[in-house]
Write an enzyme that holds these catalytic residues in place. Sequence first.
Site, PDB file in Angstrom:
ATOM      1  CE  LYS A  25      -6.746  -4.235  -4.960  1.00  0.00           C
ATOM      2  NZ  LYS A  25      -5.664  -3.208  -5.018  1.00  0.00           N
ATOM      3  CE  LYS A  34      -1.808  -1.804   3.739  1.00  0.00           C
ATOM      4  NZ  LYS A  34      -3.216  -1.738   3.417  1.00  0.00           N
TER       5      LYS A  34
HETATM    6  C1  LIG Z   1      -5.427  -2.124  -4.321  1.00  0.00           C
HETATM    7  C2  LIG Z   1      -4.287  -1.225  -4.530  1.00  0.00           C
HETATM    8  C3  LIG Z   1      -4.041  -0.170  -3.658  1.00  0.00           C
HETATM    9  C4  LIG Z   1      -4.888   0.089  -2.417  1.00  0.00           C
HETATM   10  O1  LIG Z   1      -4.266  -0.532  -1.313  1.00  0.00           O
HETATM   11  P1  LIG Z   1      -4.771  -0.232   0.186  1.00  0.00           P
HETATM   12  O2  LIG Z   1      -4.028  -1.230   0.998  1.00  0.00           O
HETATM   13  O3  LIG Z   1      -6.231  -0.449   0.202  1.00  0.00           O
HETATM   14  O4  LIG Z   1      -4.370   1.161   0.480  1.00  0.00           O
HETATM   15  C5  LIG Z   1      -2.966   0.648  -3.893  1.00  0.00           C
HETATM   16  N1  LIG Z   1      -2.170   0.459  -4.960  1.00  0.00           N
HETATM   17  C6  LIG Z   1      -2.353  -0.562  -5.811  1.00  0.00           C
HETATM   18  C7  LIG Z   1      -1.430  -0.738  -6.960  1.00  0.00           C
HETATM   19  C8  LIG Z   1      -3.424  -1.436  -5.637  1.00  0.00           C
HETATM   20  O5  LIG Z   1      -3.631  -2.436  -6.508  1.00  0.00           O
END
Ligand SMILES: *Cc1c(COP(=O)(O)O)cnc(C)c1O
Length: 812
Positions: free
Chosen positions: A644, A532
């Site tokens: 995810k 993240k």
């Molecule tokens: C899903 C995703 C995020 C979001 O991540 P969080 O943990 O919800 O902040 C950020 N960057 C990418 C590339 C992602 O695929």
Amino acid sequence: MNKIEFKKKFSRRLAEKFAMDVADASPDELYQTLGSLMTSEYSQSWQQTWKDYREAEQKQAYYFSIEFLPGKMLKSNLLNMGWLEMVSEGLAELGIHLNDLAEVEPDMALGNGGLGRLASCFMDSIASTGLPGNGNGIRYEYGLFKQRFVDNYQVELPDEWLQKGNLWEVRKESKAVDVRIGGDVYLSPDEYGNLTPIYQDGMLLRAVPYDTGMVGYKNDIVNTMRLWSVEIPPEEEDRYRSIEDRRAVEDLTSVLYPDDSSEAGRKLRLSQEYFFVSAGVQSILRYYKQLKKPMDKINQYIAIHINDTHPAMCVAEFMRLLIDDEKLGWERAWNLTQEVMSYTNHTIMAEALEKWSIGMMKSVCPRIYQIIEEIDRRFVEEMTGVHDFDLIQRTRIIQCDQVHMAHLAIIGSHSTNGVAKLHSDLLKSVVLQDFYRIYPARFNNKTNGIAMRRWTQLANPTMSKVLDDTIGDSWREQPKNLRLLLNYEEDNQVLEALASAKLENKKRLASYIKEHCNIEVNPHAIFDVQIKRLHAYKRQLLNLLHIIKLYLDLKEDPEQAIEPRVFIFGAKAAPSYHYAKSVIKVINEAASLINQDTTIKDKLKIVFLENYNVSLAERIIPAADVSEQISLASKEASGTSNMKLMLNGAVTIATLDGANVEIRDAVGDENIAIFGLTESEVYQYYENKNYSATNIYKENANVHKVVKALIDGTIPNIFAEGQEIFDSLIKYNDEFFVLRDFEDYCLAQESINEAYKDKRRWQKISLNNIAHAGRFSSDSTVQRYAEDIWQIEPVFAHEDDRGVIQHDSYLL
Ligand SMILES: *Cc1c(COP(=O)(O)O)cnc(C)c1O
């Protein structure tokens, strides 16, 4: 198309485009060839979709977002077209690996993180559920910077994603509109005595749209994501002769701001916002006028969604066009505007609540400022006598020389939603409680979701195959059917099959790690993942402190019975975010230290993968055992990487924050490791002002040992950075309660360690996570937006026996 036809067409297209045959062509030429075959195939459906919507006079939704983060599109388009298997096999017969071609495509990274990725998951789901919805954004020349590590520091390189062209986009010069930036405006009576704006000076810029087809999953529907690029209108060429002048224009759609959370008065950013808002709203009105419907009914045909506050000026721009150009009276225009607009709030972090100074706004879009002023004046007038003076002063749009964009969005729309239950509740009870008192009916929740297809079928074909073999393939269309897996909770064969799919994915990631970082990792170790953006509230530091604790413990007693762990990080820090870059440096130095220390017998490894983006997420997530979702409770609005990861069988270690709460509700306490302060405990600390990090540091021996390691030379080469982080904790009293949650986090980590030792227990927990992930499909999320907020309906067009297109309109 069947495989034989495909092979023939592919070879012919390659010869036409490059005068080559397969044996001579480079992966890039093969990629271009495949892409062009695909676009010519789906272009028909694209045109047809558009015609269908128009003929059915379908109400359309427009999702305005300053960020989109689609990643690579080749395989996702193949999947949605229903071509993936056929093309993969056909190419193989020609001696080509589809994955080699897919690698050639640069990530489309016109976003920073969750906000942009959500917009792209929504685009996929809107098309896949047959909804008439389109994206509207900016075609940045440079996407989010590429991250490299030099001496363990983050270094940013430009992302020249358009260098080799972009085969998915179509430039639509004939659909260009002009946008006025800067200058002055005054009102003067026209021949009927109505006040109309007279513009002076300023720049008249051309906004040229580039459309990208958003291909629905096996339904022949192709919607549009429209991204705007700035150009100098030919008739204005004379005014922009110098390189500096031209550069000033081109800058407008040149770079994506690499910081989605702080808005230090940046005129260019405000100009970007107005540019894509004005271009988008103008093109929507042009379309509507072609329908030849009365302006009074536009709310029945158009819905505009404001994704976070960056497009909040949609409210004022829509008003401007209705009153200045369409000559509607204020009241009528205002009612229509509120019915057309809706707004999503994405954060409660104070520094991310956008405000612009009056001076800045006047200098970028003076007419818009006038309209906002009038909206504000009428708001105060309307509320006076209904609500108390202080409440009105707190909620008005213009306060202390600043324009509050969230207030504009809430007042000018009929719906304000949060992105997870907890977040939506916090909006009502704390952050936007004043507005909730005024407009209770406008507030609602829409928990975020993810495009299941990308995060299973594309990212994790190994697991997908096991799912097909176990529960059939209906989950591919209906993610809720993943629940069928629960019937196999006690089935050793299924548990083993899922475990070996996971192991295979881990081996694949291990070889990527070997290749890119030259670190050997044991695929049987726990793969513990935190991916993240790097931000203090997300608390990568808490993760690091726990790693340091494990390391120090192992140094004391190398024979400790802990399961070997590989801690995997992926995170970019905003280039101007000093603290976040220091955290990266310290994690990297800790990694150098720990990975080379043979006395701990490979029980710990740290891998920080460079340049986290959608493609890297697709590599890491299928290989994850543990999902780190450890933000300070109340700070993460929803999170989507949490969804995810659970979908791919990772076990979540989490605070009760954002959608983690709903994940816990879905899987039950026995299938997740929850720890830390709750949101109400955090707010209690704020209220009582009685948190003392120093006391914890002094009184808790574990905390003391670990925090001291930041400054006592335990980790080499972090003199300044270690001190900076130490100070953030001790001198500045630990804004995100890292030390307060440390002990509880360590206990939760121990419970993860214990659970992993019992293979069967772990496998059951993992299965439960997969089985309960269906509720987080963004297909469902967008259906809720469609029904509750946009009031749009899916259209499925099909040909009847006479070849005439028929429309089946129904709510799913
Ligand atoms: C899903 C995703 C995020 C979001 O991540 P969080 O943990 O919800 O902040 C950020 N960057 C990418 C590339 C992602 O695929």
